[in-house]
Design a protein around this motif. Structure first.
Motif, PDB file in Angstrom:
ATOM      1  N   ALA A   5       0.832  -1.204   0.000  1.00  0.00           N
ATOM      2  CA  ALA A   5       0.000   0.000   0.000  1.00  0.00           C
ATOM      3  C   ALA A   5       0.864   1.252   0.000  1.00  0.00           C
ATOM      4  CB  ALA A   5      -0.936  -0.006   1.210  1.00  0.00           C
ATOM      5  N   ALA A   6       1.941   1.224   0.782  1.00  0.00           N
ATOM      6  CA  ALA A   6       2.846   2.378   0.824  1.00  0.00           C
ATOM      7  C   ALA A   6       3.503   2.586  -0.533  1.00  0.00           C
ATOM      8  CB  ALA A   6       3.906   2.184   1.904  1.00  0.00           C
ATOM      9  N   ALA A   7       3.910   1.494  -1.181  1.00  0.00           N
ATOM     10  CA  ALA A   7       4.541   1.610  -2.499  1.00  0.00           C
ATOM     11  C   ALA A   7       3.581   2.186  -3.526  1.00  0.00           C
ATOM     12  CB  ALA A   7       5.056   0.241  -2.949  1.00  0.00           C
ATOM     13  N   LEU A   8       2.354   1.696  -3.528  1.00  0.00           N
ATOM     14  CA  LEU A   8       1.361   2.243  -4.467  1.00  0.00           C
ATOM     15  C   LEU A   8       1.105   3.719  -4.189  1.00  0.00           C
ATOM     16  CD1 LEU A   8      -1.291  -0.604  -4.771  1.00  0.00           C
ATOM     17  CD2 LEU A   8       0.341   0.155  -6.500  1.00  0.00           C
ATOM     18  N   GLY A   9       1.030   4.073  -2.926  1.00  0.00           N
ATOM     19  CA  GLY A   9       0.818   5.475  -2.566  1.00  0.00           C
ATOM     20  C   GLY A   9       1.951   6.359  -3.041  1.00  0.00           C
ATOM     21  N   ASN A  10       3.170   5.882  -2.891  1.00  0.00           N
ATOM     22  CA  ASN A  10       4.322   6.657  -3.353  1.00  0.00           C
ATOM     23  C   ASN A  10       4.347   6.763  -4.873  1.00  0.00           C
ATOM     24  OD1 ASN A  10       5.260   7.171  -0.765  1.00  0.00           O
ATOM     25  ND2 ASN A  10       6.551   5.359  -0.723  1.00  0.00           N
ATOM     26  N   LEU A  11       4.062   5.669  -5.546  1.00  0.00           N
ATOM     27  CA  LEU A  11       4.025   5.689  -7.012  1.00  0.00           C
ATOM     28  C   LEU A  11       2.925   6.613  -7.533  1.00  0.00           C
ATOM     29  CD1 LEU A  11       4.571   1.898  -7.742  1.00  0.00           C
ATOM     30  CD2 LEU A  11       6.142   3.769  -8.319  1.00  0.00           C
ATOM     31  N   ALA A  12       1.850   6.721  -6.776  1.00  0.00           N
ATOM     32  CA  ALA A  12       0.694   7.505  -7.217  1.00  0.00           C
ATOM     33  C   ALA A  12       0.929   9.013  -7.165  1.00  0.00           C
ATOM     34  CB  ALA A  12      -0.542   7.142  -6.395  1.00  0.00           C
ATOM     35  N   PHE A  13       2.084   9.450  -6.690  1.00  0.00           N
ATOM     36  CA  PHE A  13       2.402  10.876  -6.777  1.00  0.00           C
ATOM     37  C   PHE A  13       2.575  11.295  -8.236  1.00  0.00           C
ATOM     38  CE2 PHE A  13       3.773  10.711  -2.271  1.00  0.00           C
ATOM     39  CZ  PHE A  13       3.083  11.831  -1.817  1.00  0.00           C
ATOM     40  N   ASP A  14       2.984  10.344  -9.082  1.00  0.00           N
ATOM     41  CA  ASP A  14       3.231  10.619 -10.492  1.00  0.00           C
ATOM     42  C   ASP A  14       1.945  10.431 -11.296  1.00  0.00           C
ATOM     43  OD1 ASP A  14       5.344  10.860 -12.786  1.00  0.00           O
ATOM     44  OD2 ASP A  14       4.087   9.119 -13.303  1.00  0.00           O
ATOM     45  N   GLU A  15       1.632  11.399 -12.141  1.00  0.00           N
ATOM     46  CA  GLU A  15       0.384  11.397 -12.899  1.00  0.00           C
ATOM     47  C   GLU A  15       0.227  10.154 -13.774  1.00  0.00           C
ATOM     48  OE1 GLU A  15      -1.395  14.573 -15.927  1.00  0.00           O
ATOM     49  OE2 GLU A  15      -0.469  15.488 -14.166  1.00  0.00           O
ATOM     50  N   SER A  16       1.285   9.760 -14.465  1.00  0.00           N
ATOM     51  CA  SER A  16       1.171   8.582 -15.335  1.00  0.00           C
ATOM     52  C   SER A  16       0.998   7.310 -14.507  1.00  0.00           C
ATOM     53  CB  SER A  16       2.379   8.467 -16.265  1.00  0.00           C
ATOM     54  OG  SER A  16       3.566   8.292 -15.520  1.00  0.00           O
ATOM     55  N   ALA A  47      -3.713   7.035   2.229  1.00  0.00           N
ATOM     56  CA  ALA A  47      -2.788   7.957   1.579  1.00  0.00           C
ATOM     57  C   ALA A  47      -2.705   7.664   0.086  1.00  0.00           C
ATOM     58  CB  ALA A  47      -1.406   7.866   2.218  1.00  0.00           C
ATOM     59  N   GLY A  48      -2.632   6.385  -0.253  1.00  0.00           N
ATOM     60  CA  GLY A  48      -2.590   6.001  -1.661  1.00  0.00           C
ATOM     61  C   GLY A  48      -3.837   6.418  -2.408  1.00  0.00           C
ATOM     62  N   LEU A  49      -4.992   6.217  -1.800  1.00  0.00           N
ATOM     63  CA  LEU A  49      -6.246   6.636  -2.438  1.00  0.00           C
ATOM     64  C   LEU A  49      -6.285   8.151  -2.599  1.00  0.00           C
ATOM     65  CD1 LEU A  49      -8.789   4.239  -0.712  1.00  0.00           C
ATOM     66  CD2 LEU A  49      -8.042   4.181  -3.106  1.00  0.00           C
ATOM     67  N   GLY A  50      -5.757   8.859  -1.614  1.00  0.00           N
ATOM     68  CA  GLY A  50      -5.701  10.313  -1.724  1.00  0.00           C
ATOM     69  C   GLY A  50      -4.859  10.762  -2.897  1.00  0.00           C
ATOM     70  N   ASN A  58      -9.944   8.533 -11.651  1.00  0.00           N
ATOM     71  CA  ASN A  58      -9.772   7.761 -10.426  1.00  0.00           C
ATOM     72  C   ASN A  58     -10.751   8.190  -9.341  1.00  0.00           C
ATOM     73  OD1 ASN A  58      -7.734   6.351 -11.666  1.00  0.00           O
ATOM     74  ND2 ASN A  58      -6.078   7.380 -10.578  1.00  0.00           N
ATOM     75  N   GLN A  59     -11.152   9.444  -9.353  1.00  0.00           N
ATOM     76  CA  GLN A  59     -12.168   9.897  -8.392  1.00  0.00           C
ATOM     77  C   GLN A  59     -13.441   9.074  -8.559  1.00  0.00           C
ATOM     78  OE1 GLN A  59     -12.547  14.067  -9.267  1.00  0.00           O
ATOM     79  NE2 GLN A  59     -10.527  14.560  -8.424  1.00  0.00           N
ATOM     80  N   VAL A  60     -13.829   8.854  -9.800  1.00  0.00           N
ATOM     81  CA  VAL A  60     -15.016   8.049 -10.094  1.00  0.00           C
ATOM     82  C   VAL A  60     -14.765   6.590  -9.727  1.00  0.00           C
ATOM     83  CG1 VAL A  60     -16.552   7.255 -11.941  1.00  0.00           C
ATOM     84  CG2 VAL A  60     -15.782   9.644 -11.897  1.00  0.00           C
ATOM     85  N   ALA A  61     -13.600   6.068 -10.097  1.00  0.00           N
ATOM     86  CA  ALA A  61     -13.284   4.659  -9.836  1.00  0.00           C
ATOM     87  C   ALA A  61     -13.240   4.351  -8.339  1.00  0.00           C
ATOM     88  CB  ALA A  61     -11.956   4.293 -10.495  1.00  0.00           C
ATOM     89  N   ILE A  62     -12.707   5.256  -7.556  1.00  0.00           N
ATOM     90  CA  ILE A  62     -12.645   5.049  -6.102  1.00  0.00           C
ATOM     91  C   ILE A  62     -14.056   5.021  -5.523  1.00  0.00           C
ATOM     92  CG2 ILE A  62     -11.925   6.087  -3.896  1.00  0.00           C
ATOM     93  CD1 ILE A  62      -9.394   7.098  -5.505  1.00  0.00           C
ATOM     94  N   ALA A  63     -14.896   5.923  -5.970  1.00  0.00           N
ATOM     95  CA  ALA A  63     -16.289   5.925  -5.508  1.00  0.00           C
ATOM     96  C   ALA A  63     -16.998   4.643  -5.949  1.00  0.00           C
ATOM     97  CB  ALA A  63     -17.019   7.151  -6.039  1.00  0.00           C
ATOM     98  N   ALA A  87      -9.044  12.243   5.370  1.00  0.00           N
ATOM     99  CA  ALA A  87      -9.586  13.580   5.092  1.00  0.00           C
ATOM    100  C   ALA A  87      -8.993  14.145   3.807  1.00  0.00           C
ATOM    101  CB  ALA A  87      -9.314  14.512   6.264  1.00  0.00           C
ATOM    102  N   THR A  88      -7.710  13.915   3.582  1.00  0.00           N
ATOM    103  CA  THR A  88      -7.077  14.362   2.337  1.00  0.00           C
ATOM    104  C   THR A  88      -7.700  13.646   1.145  1.00  0.00           C
ATOM    105  OG1 THR A  88      -5.009  14.876   3.448  1.00  0.00           O
ATOM    106  CG2 THR A  88      -4.890  14.489   1.074  1.00  0.00           C
ATOM    107  N   ALA A  89      -7.874  12.337   1.260  1.00  0.00           N
ATOM    108  CA  ALA A  89      -8.486  11.566   0.171  1.00  0.00           C
ATOM    109  C   ALA A  89      -9.894  12.065  -0.116  1.00  0.00           C
ATOM    110  CB  ALA A  89      -8.503  10.076   0.526  1.00  0.00           C
TER     111      ALA A  89
END
Length: 111
Positions: A5-16, A47-50, A58-63, A87-89
């Motif tokens: 989960a931490a790795a995905l969250g860190n990777l998700a900082f990048d738009e691509s 954090a990753g979802l945020g 992704n906003q739609v996909a998460i919902a 709260a950030t997410a």
């Protein structure tokens, strides 16, 4: 799971990577961790979802994956870090009007 989960969250900082993670099916496992992971896994997953929720699709996909209700619950009952990450997410998810309404309906009104 916490490290993944931490790795995905860190990777998700990048738009691509946000697009790639969603395309690879990475959203649902993070939502599942928010629901029933360890405290640390929940923190990392939120954090990753945020980070993923910066992307409009992704906003739609998460919902659609059922991510809003467990994030709202985490704001109420999680660890301090989990509450902040959730709260950030939710803030990022709320840029989508349908999500904003769903967040309010789930009982979180600070959007």
């Amino acid at each position: 799971m916490e490290h993944a989960a931490a790795a995905l969250g860190n990777l998700a900082f990048d738009e691509s990577n946000q697009v790639a993670i969603a395309a690879a099916g990475g959203i649902l496992p993070l939502v599942q961790l928010v629901r029933c992971g360890t405290d640390v896994a929940k923190e990392k997953a939120a954090a990753g979802l945020g980070n993923l929720a910066v992307n409009d699709d992704n906003q739609v996909a998460i919902a659609d994956a059922g991510g809003i209700a467990p994030l709202v619950e985490m704001v109420r009952c999680g660890t301090t870090t989990a509450r902040q990450n959730a709260a950030t997410a939710l803030g990022n998810l709320a840029f989508n009007q349908d999500n904003k309404e769903a967040i309010i309906a789930a009982g979180y009104v600070d959007v």
